[in-house]
Design a protein around this motif. Structure first.
Motif, PDB file in Angstrom:
ATOM      1  N   PHE A  82      27.494   3.446 -31.493  1.00 35.97           N
ATOM      2  CA  PHE A  82      26.986   4.755 -31.095  1.00 35.97           C
ATOM      3  C   PHE A  82      25.470   4.794 -31.114  1.00 35.97           C
ATOM      4  O   PHE A  82      24.811   3.941 -31.706  1.00 35.97           O
ATOM      5  N   ALA A  83      24.932   5.819 -30.458  1.00 35.18           N
ATOM      6  CA  ALA A  83      23.512   6.170 -30.523  1.00 35.18           C
ATOM      7  C   ALA A  83      23.445   7.631 -30.960  1.00 35.18           C
ATOM      8  O   ALA A  83      24.124   8.483 -30.387  1.00 35.18           O
ATOM      9  N   LEU A  84      22.648   7.913 -31.970  1.00 31.18           N
ATOM     10  CA  LEU A  84      22.623   9.225 -32.614  1.00 31.18           C
ATOM     11  C   LEU A  84      21.183   9.682 -32.839  1.00 31.18           C
ATOM     12  O   LEU A  84      20.357   8.913 -33.346  1.00 31.18           O
ATOM     13  N   ASN A  85      20.871  10.921 -32.459  1.00 29.05           N
ATOM     14  CA  ASN A  85      19.564  11.504 -32.781  1.00 29.05           C
ATOM     15  C   ASN A  85      19.530  11.862 -34.256  1.00 29.05           C
ATOM     16  O   ASN A  85      20.451  12.489 -34.769  1.00 29.05           O
ATOM     17  N   LEU A  86      18.458  11.479 -34.932  1.00 27.85           N
ATOM     18  CA  LEU A  86      18.246  11.858 -36.325  1.00 27.85           C
ATOM     19  C   LEU A  86      17.314  13.059 -36.380  1.00 27.85           C
ATOM     20  O   LEU A  86      16.551  13.307 -35.442  1.00 27.85           O
ATOM     21  N   GLY A  87      17.346  13.766 -37.455  1.00 25.70           N
ATOM     22  CA  GLY A  87      16.572  14.985 -37.602  1.00 25.70           C
ATOM     23  C   GLY A  87      15.070  14.790 -37.525  1.00 25.70           C
ATOM     24  O   GLY A  87      14.330  15.721 -37.200  1.00 25.70           O
ATOM     25  N   ASP A  88      14.588  13.595 -37.809  1.00 27.57           N
ATOM     26  CA  ASP A  88      13.146  13.341 -37.802  1.00 27.57           C
ATOM     27  C   ASP A  88      12.633  12.810 -36.468  1.00 27.57           C
ATOM     28  O   ASP A  88      11.505  12.358 -36.361  1.00 27.57           O
ATOM     29  N   GLY A  89      13.489  12.813 -35.437  1.00 30.55           N
ATOM     30  CA  GLY A  89      13.067  12.367 -34.113  1.00 30.55           C
ATOM     31  C   GLY A  89      13.427  10.927 -33.790  1.00 30.55           C
ATOM     32  O   GLY A  89      13.288  10.499 -32.641  1.00 30.55           O
ATOM     33  N   ARG A  90      13.873  10.182 -34.768  1.00 30.72           N
ATOM     34  CA  ARG A  90      14.292   8.799 -34.512  1.00 30.72           C
ATOM     35  C   ARG A  90      15.694   8.788 -33.925  1.00 30.72           C
ATOM     36  O   ARG A  90      16.419   9.777 -33.992  1.00 30.72           O
ATOM     37  N   VAL A  91      16.064   7.644 -33.364  1.00 26.64           N
ATOM     38  CA  VAL A  91      17.421   7.440 -32.854  1.00 26.64           C
ATOM     39  C   VAL A  91      18.036   6.284 -33.621  1.00 26.64           C
ATOM     40  O   VAL A  91      17.437   5.217 -33.738  1.00 26.64           O
ATOM     41  N   GLN A  92      19.218   6.509 -34.158  1.00 23.25           N
ATOM     42  CA  GLN A  92      19.958   5.451 -34.844  1.00 23.25           C
ATOM     43  C   GLN A  92      20.940   4.861 -33.858  1.00 23.25           C
ATOM     44  O   GLN A  92      21.707   5.574 -33.214  1.00 23.25           O
ATOM     45  N   VAL A  93      20.913   3.528 -33.731  1.00 24.03           N
ATOM     46  CA  VAL A  93      21.851   2.825 -32.866  1.00 24.03           C
ATOM     47  C   VAL A  93      22.642   1.863 -33.740  1.00 24.03           C
ATOM     48  O   VAL A  93      22.063   1.051 -34.466  1.00 24.03           O
ATOM     49  N   VAL A  94      23.957   1.988 -33.697  1.00 23.26           N
ATOM     50  CA  VAL A  94      24.853   1.074 -34.403  1.00 23.26           C
ATOM     51  C   VAL A  94      25.681   0.371 -33.346  1.00 23.26           C
ATOM     52  O   VAL A  94      26.307   1.022 -32.505  1.00 23.26           O
ATOM     53  N   ALA A  95      25.641  -0.957 -33.362  1.00 18.23           N
ATOM     54  CA  ALA A  95      26.384  -1.728 -32.368  1.00 18.23           C
ATOM     55  C   ALA A  95      27.142  -2.848 -33.049  1.00 18.23           C
ATOM     56  O   ALA A  95      26.604  -3.535 -33.921  1.00 18.23           O
ATOM     57  N   GLU A  96      28.386  -3.008 -32.652  1.00 19.86           N
ATOM     58  CA  GLU A  96      29.211  -4.117 -33.126  1.00 19.86           C
ATOM     59  C   GLU A  96      29.695  -4.900 -31.918  1.00 19.86           C
ATOM     60  O   GLU A  96      29.995  -4.327 -30.875  1.00 19.86           O
ATOM     61  N   GLY A  97      29.767  -6.200 -32.093  1.00 22.30           N
ATOM     62  CA  GLY A  97      30.238  -7.082 -31.042  1.00 22.30           C
ATOM     63  C   GLY A  97      29.763  -8.492 -31.324  1.00 22.30           C
ATOM     64  O   GLY A  97      29.310  -8.800 -32.432  1.00 22.30           O
ATOM     65  N   ARG A  98      29.858  -9.328 -30.304  1.00 25.64           N
ATOM     66  CA  ARG A  98      29.368 -10.700 -30.468  1.00 25.64           C
ATOM     67  C   ARG A  98      27.877 -10.665 -30.778  1.00 25.64           C
ATOM     68  O   ARG A  98      27.150  -9.817 -30.271  1.00 25.64           O
ATOM     69  N   ARG A  99      27.435 -11.580 -31.620  1.00 23.44           N
ATOM     70  CA  ARG A  99      26.020 -11.598 -32.014  1.00 23.44           C
ATOM     71  C   ARG A  99      25.102 -11.678 -30.796  1.00 23.44           C
ATOM     72  O   ARG A  99      24.096 -10.977 -30.729  1.00 23.44           O
ATOM     73  N   ALA A 100      25.440 -12.510 -29.829  1.00 28.14           N
ATOM     74  CA  ALA A 100      24.596 -12.653 -28.636  1.00 28.14           C
ATOM     75  C   ALA A 100      24.479 -11.333 -27.883  1.00 28.14           C
ATOM     76  O   ALA A 100      23.411 -10.998 -27.355  1.00 28.14           O
ATOM     77  N   ASP A 101      25.559 -10.560 -27.838  1.00 28.56           N
ATOM     78  CA  ASP A 101      25.526  -9.265 -27.156  1.00 28.56           C
ATOM     79  C   ASP A 101      24.672  -8.264 -27.937  1.00 28.56           C
ATOM     80  O   ASP A 101      23.896  -7.502 -27.344  1.00 28.56           O
ATOM     81  N   CYS A 102      24.810  -8.266 -29.254  1.00 35.68           N
ATOM     82  CA  CYS A 102      23.979  -7.387 -30.083  1.00 35.68           C
ATOM     83  C   CYS A 102      22.498  -7.752 -29.938  1.00 35.68           C
ATOM     84  O   CYS A 102      21.638  -6.870 -29.844  1.00 35.68           O
ATOM     85  N   GLU A 103      22.201  -9.043 -29.908  1.00 36.06           N
ATOM     86  CA  GLU A 103      20.817  -9.487 -29.748  1.00 36.06           C
ATOM     87  C   GLU A 103      20.261  -9.076 -28.383  1.00 36.06           C
ATOM     88  O   GLU A 103      19.090  -8.719 -28.271  1.00 36.06           O
ATOM     89  N   GLN A 104      21.099  -9.095 -27.351  1.00 36.18           N
ATOM     90  CA  GLN A 104      20.660  -8.665 -26.032  1.00 36.18           C
ATOM     91  C   GLN A 104      20.294  -7.175 -26.055  1.00 36.18           C
ATOM     92  O   GLN A 104      19.283  -6.768 -25.479  1.00 36.18           O
ATOM     93  N   LEU A 105      21.093  -6.353 -26.739  1.00 35.31           N
ATOM     94  CA  LEU A 105      20.774  -4.934 -26.864  1.00 35.31           C
ATOM     95  C   LEU A 105      19.478  -4.747 -27.656  1.00 35.31           C
ATOM     96  O   LEU A 105      18.615  -3.944 -27.279  1.00 35.31           O
ATOM     97  N   LEU A 106      19.315  -5.493 -28.732  1.00 34.19           N
ATOM     98  CA  LEU A 106      18.083  -5.418 -29.518  1.00 34.19           C
ATOM     99  C   LEU A 106      16.870  -5.795 -28.680  1.00 34.19           C
ATOM    100  O   LEU A 106      15.825  -5.140 -28.751  1.00 34.19           O
ATOM    101  N   ASP A 107      16.980  -6.855 -27.886  1.00 33.13           N
ATOM    102  CA  ASP A 107      15.875  -7.269 -27.019  1.00 33.13           C
ATOM    103  C   ASP A 107      15.503  -6.150 -26.056  1.00 33.13           C
ATOM    104  O   ASP A 107      14.325  -5.884 -25.822  1.00 33.13           O
ATOM    105  N   TRP A 108      16.510  -5.493 -25.488  1.00 30.29           N
ATOM    106  CA  TRP A 108      16.247  -4.387 -24.572  1.00 30.29           C
ATOM    107  C   TRP A 108      15.560  -3.234 -25.307  1.00 30.29           C
ATOM    108  O   TRP A 108      14.611  -2.649 -24.786  1.00 30.29           O
ATOM    109  N   LEU A 109      16.024  -2.925 -26.504  1.00 32.26           N
ATOM    110  CA  LEU A 109      15.409  -1.844 -27.275  1.00 32.26           C
ATOM    111  C   LEU A 109      13.952  -2.155 -27.599  1.00 32.26           C
ATOM    112  O   LEU A 109      13.101  -1.267 -27.594  1.00 32.26           O
ATOM    113  N   ARG A 110      13.650  -3.409 -27.862  1.00 28.50           N
ATOM    114  CA  ARG A 110      12.281  -3.801 -28.216  1.00 28.50           C
ATOM    115  C   ARG A 110      11.374  -3.936 -26.998  1.00 28.50           C
ATOM    116  O   ARG A 110      10.209  -3.584 -27.052  1.00 28.50           O
ATOM    117  N   ASN A 111      11.895  -4.495 -25.922  1.00 34.90           N
ATOM    118  CA  ASN A 111      11.028  -4.919 -24.822  1.00 34.90           C
ATOM    119  C   ASN A 111      11.438  -4.402 -23.457  1.00 34.90           C
ATOM    120  O   ASN A 111      10.746  -4.655 -22.489  1.00 34.90           O
TER     121      ASN A 111
END
Length: 76
Positions: free
Chosen positions: A20-49
């Motif tokens: 899921f992706a969830l808005n936090l009260g302080d303006g941040r967004v929490q993203v929790v992802a489960e799956g293959r490590r390579a898929d999670c890393e791909q999502l992290l790369d997108w979030l960063r860059n």
């Protein structure tokens, strides 16, 4: 559309991710992802860059044992 919706769309595009992706009260967004490590890393790369909407000031990652219990990838 907001950041959470674009994050969900990217997770679905990558495929094999649940969580899921969830808005936090302080303006941040929490993203929790489960799956293959390579898929999670791909999502992290997108979030960063990737072509994310809005401004990403930082990404904190925490790796843990998958807990399951997610049905697809949701916006909360």
């Amino acid at each position: 559309m907001g950041f959470r919706w674009f994050t969900r769309a990217k997770a679905l595009e990558i495929g094999g991710l649940s969580g899921f992706a969830l808005n936090l009260g302080d303006g941040r967004v929490q993203v929790v992802a489960e799956g293959r490590r390579a898929d999670c890393e791909q999502l992290l790369d997108w979030l960063r860059n990737g072509d994310t909407p809005g401004r990403v000031d930082g990404v904190t990652e925490i790796w843990d044992t998958p807990r399951g219990g997610y049905d697809g990838f949701a916006v909360r």
